[in-house]
Design an enzyme around this catalytic site. Sequence first.
Site, PDB file in Angstrom:
ATOM      1  N   GLU A 140       0.808  -1.270   0.187  1.00 50.23           N
ATOM      2  CA  GLU A 140      -0.289  -0.573  -0.285  1.00 50.23           C
ATOM      3  C   GLU A 140       0.593   0.678   0.427  1.00 50.23           C
ATOM      4  O   GLU A 140       1.676   1.519   0.613  1.00 50.23           O
ATOM      5  CB  GLU A 140      -1.300   0.566   1.126  1.00 50.23           C
ATOM      6  CG  GLU A 140      -1.557   1.115   1.580  1.00 50.23           C
ATOM      7  CD  GLU A 140      -2.764   1.494   2.280  1.00 50.23           C
ATOM      8  OE1 GLU A 140      -3.164   0.136   3.373  1.00 50.23           O
ATOM      9  OE2 GLU A 140      -3.674   2.032   2.663  1.00 50.23           O
ATOM     10  N   ASN A 198     -12.097  -1.049  -0.389  1.00 51.05           N
ATOM     11  CA  ASN A 198     -11.337  -2.212   0.528  1.00 51.05           C
ATOM     12  C   ASN A 198     -12.212  -1.510   1.631  1.00 51.05           C
ATOM     13  O   ASN A 198     -12.581   0.165   2.024  1.00 51.05           O
ATOM     14  CB  ASN A 198      -9.891  -0.763   0.688  1.00 51.05           C
ATOM     15  CG  ASN A 198      -9.811  -0.971   1.707  1.00 51.05           C
ATOM     16  OD1 ASN A 198      -9.216  -2.750   2.148  1.00 51.05           O
ATOM     17  ND2 ASN A 198      -9.173  -0.435   2.151  1.00 51.05           N
ATOM     18  N   GLU A 199     -12.861  -2.495   2.675  1.00 55.01           N
ATOM     19  CA  GLU A 199     -12.765  -1.478   4.404  1.00 55.01           C
ATOM     20  C   GLU A 199     -13.765  -1.012   4.115  1.00 55.01           C
ATOM     21  O   GLU A 199     -14.017   0.651   4.058  1.00 55.01           O
ATOM     22  CB  GLU A 199     -12.020  -0.922   5.065  1.00 55.01           C
ATOM     23  CG  GLU A 199     -10.886  -2.218   5.452  1.00 55.01           C
ATOM     24  CD  GLU A 199     -10.519  -2.283   6.706  1.00 55.01           C
ATOM     25  OE1 GLU A 199     -10.201  -1.625   7.136  1.00 55.01           O
ATOM     26  OE2 GLU A 199      -9.166  -3.584   6.656  1.00 55.01           O
ATOM     27  N   TYR A 231      -6.350  -8.946  12.048  1.00 55.33           N
ATOM     28  CA  TYR A 231      -5.446  -8.270  12.041  1.00 55.33           C
ATOM     29  C   TYR A 231      -4.655  -9.184  13.665  1.00 55.33           C
ATOM     30  O   TYR A 231      -6.067  -9.419  14.408  1.00 55.33           O
ATOM     31  CB  TYR A 231      -5.048  -6.979  12.169  1.00 55.33           C
ATOM     32  CG  TYR A 231      -4.810  -6.242  11.114  1.00 55.33           C
ATOM     33  CD1 TYR A 231      -3.329  -6.278   9.950  1.00 55.33           C
ATOM     34  CD2 TYR A 231      -5.840  -5.983   9.982  1.00 55.33           C
ATOM     35  CE1 TYR A 231      -3.042  -6.180   9.018  1.00 55.33           C
ATOM     36  CE2 TYR A 231      -5.328  -5.150   8.576  1.00 55.33           C
ATOM     37  CZ  TYR A 231      -3.950  -4.844   8.847  1.00 55.33           C
ATOM     38  OH  TYR A 231      -3.952  -4.733   7.372  1.00 55.33           O
ATOM     39  N   GLU A 280      -5.604  -9.063   3.858  1.00 54.35           N
ATOM     40  CA  GLU A 280      -5.205  -8.204   4.823  1.00 54.35           C
ATOM     41  C   GLU A 280      -5.113  -9.102   6.143  1.00 54.35           C
ATOM     42  O   GLU A 280      -6.260  -9.481   6.700  1.00 54.35           O
ATOM     43  CB  GLU A 280      -5.510  -6.584   5.564  1.00 54.35           C
ATOM     44  CG  GLU A 280      -5.945  -5.977   3.960  1.00 54.35           C
ATOM     45  CD  GLU A 280      -5.930  -5.082   4.225  1.00 54.35           C
ATOM     46  OE1 GLU A 280      -5.619  -4.370   5.409  1.00 54.35           O
ATOM     47  OE2 GLU A 280      -5.817  -3.898   3.354  1.00 54.35           O
ATOM     48  N   GLN A 285       1.679  -5.821   5.479  1.00 45.54           N
ATOM     49  CA  GLN A 285       2.246  -5.884   3.913  1.00 45.54           C
ATOM     50  C   GLN A 285       3.640  -6.148   3.979  1.00 45.54           C
ATOM     51  O   GLN A 285       4.489  -6.711   4.766  1.00 45.54           O
ATOM     52  CB  GLN A 285       1.796  -4.175   3.686  1.00 45.54           C
ATOM     53  CG  GLN A 285       0.782  -4.066   4.393  1.00 45.54           C
ATOM     54  CD  GLN A 285       0.310  -2.640   4.020  1.00 45.54           C
ATOM     55  OE1 GLN A 285       1.811  -1.842   3.210  1.00 45.54           O
ATOM     56  NE2 GLN A 285      -0.858  -2.202   3.955  1.00 45.54           N
TER      57      GLN A 285
HETATM   58  O1  AHR Z   1      -2.787  -2.202   6.088  1.00 49.81           O
HETATM   59  C1  AHR Z   1      -2.943  -1.279   7.074  1.00 49.81           C
HETATM   60  C2  AHR Z   1      -4.349  -1.139   7.159  1.00 49.81           C
HETATM   61  O2  AHR Z   1      -5.633  -1.464   7.557  1.00 49.81           O
HETATM   62  C3  AHR Z   1      -5.077  -0.353   5.462  1.00 49.81           C
HETATM   63  O3  AHR Z   1      -4.924  -0.040   4.827  1.00 49.81           O
HETATM   64  C4  AHR Z   1      -6.324  -1.233   5.766  1.00 49.81           C
HETATM   65  O4  AHR Z   1      -8.032  -1.766   4.806  1.00 49.81           O
HETATM   66  C5  AHR Z   1      -6.890  -1.845   7.295  1.00 49.81           C
HETATM   67  O5  AHR Z   1      -7.262  -1.162   8.331  1.00 49.81           O
END
Ligand code: AHR
Length: 510
Positions: free
Chosen positions: A50, A197-198, A266, A317, A368
């Site tokens: 990103e 995205n999101e 995450y 992600e 990432q």
């Molecule tokens: O990976 C960092 C951020 O985490 C991304 O931009 C977003 O999609 C997520 O919240």
Amino acid sequence: MLLSGAAAALAAAVPAPKTWSANTISGEIEILPEEQIGVIRPELHGQFVEHLGSCVYGGLWVGRDSKTPNVNGYRKAAVEYLRALGVPVLRWPGGCFADDYHWRDGIGPAAQRPRSVNTHWGHSVEDNSFGTHEFMGLCQLIGAQPYLVGNVGSGSPRELRDWMEYCNFPSGSSLADERIRNGAEAPFNVKYWGVGNELWGCGGNLFGDEYAQLYRRFGTFLSKFGEVAPFLIACGPNRDNQEWTEKFLGGFEGKQLPDGYAMHFYSNSKLNATKFTLDEMNAQFATMAALEEAILHQRRLMDNVDPDKKMGLMVDEWGVWDRMVSQQERVHGRLWQQITMRAAVTTALGLNVFHRQADKLAMCNVAQMVNVLDAMLLTENEKCVRTPSYYAFLLTKAHLGKISVKATPPQGNATELSISASRRDDSLVVTVVNPRVDAGVRIRCVVRGREVARASGRSLFHRDMNAFNSFEKPAVVIPQRLEVTVRPEGMLVNLPVLSVSSLEVELKSS
Ligand code: AHR
């Protein structure tokens, strides 16, 4: 049923690795090579970059005039390490950045590209010198398939369908000819397209049913512009948000469902990366059990509306997200964190989950690839190091393309071990993660109904959960050979404390 107890006696003959714990326990695992789950698509080891911090600018892309050794502007060391890793698919340009990115800003002569503001990541000025062609060039260099995420939040269906035409239509239309004038004679043939995205957060703060309407509208205009039919990916929930999924999927009655449905997950923590305590480490490891639960819940909801199971679940992600150190972020950019042995174990636990859920998962992208969150590579000026998470991917790479097979839950004292196994013909790969910091494990690994001809092993381990590869000492946590003793009663292996180990096994022909 395995003969418990025999493993400990037999494994005593197996040489112990260097960082062997004083405390060892024994356990038994059994692989069931005939109980197939599904193919482990290479895409399950996908990556994500990103425009955030120093992931792209200064990390992967140093520019052609940089004194950092580069290949046409791409950091040479990064290209070499990533090629060696084998990145099957690469997601770009975001993340949150995607829903405020206008692809036309990033094509044509670099000096004439507009300067925009990266509103999501510190309002930094984006000079757009890394755009569509530069991204495709990176994919070609490292051998990755591109996955483009379109702008739904602040963009229009026209903007996204035009990007698709620009990339994939062979020639003859104004957009395809513009691509050719910009240096790409052949179409990019991009298969994977994210429709935002999101959308529940930075992509527009919508509810699931509102996004379903938007998705359907955008999707109507995204078609097969060239040889490759697009694989359209809808934004799924944050973690296991079932309400999002129910509302989103509820908006599709009789309408074409997406090809892929992508959740984000995450493994957050309250502590800085190199200051972990035992409790916090174990809490982070537990997030990977929660991830597997979430996948099971989400796939059930998907199957309710898609009984033929055509829609693939994705985790586009995921990874370790610790508490940032502001001083490090000032030097290295937003969301830069150190990657430790503990992070690699967490990452490997995640990879094992994906291998076990291979029958439903279409793609997973760790966040990432460089200098951001659970990074494979960290860079500083001309230096570039491979992190322990890089090695977790490298050690488990042999699973890709093989068929995931079941294993029985570990027996004996080692119930915390995490296992994934896969097979193609007589080749078997077994990954075992020992998350314990207080005990090594002597395992006996049996392959039900089959005899082992030969086996070799490699392990990534360090007794210090906070150990990492620094720019000064880049080889503190690197894979080592792991002795595997093949006996008629099974393979005998000593798993070090806090370790990720992979066995590559050749079975005798049956
Ligand atoms: O990976 C960092 C951020 O985490 C991304 O931009 C977003 O999609 C997520 O919240």
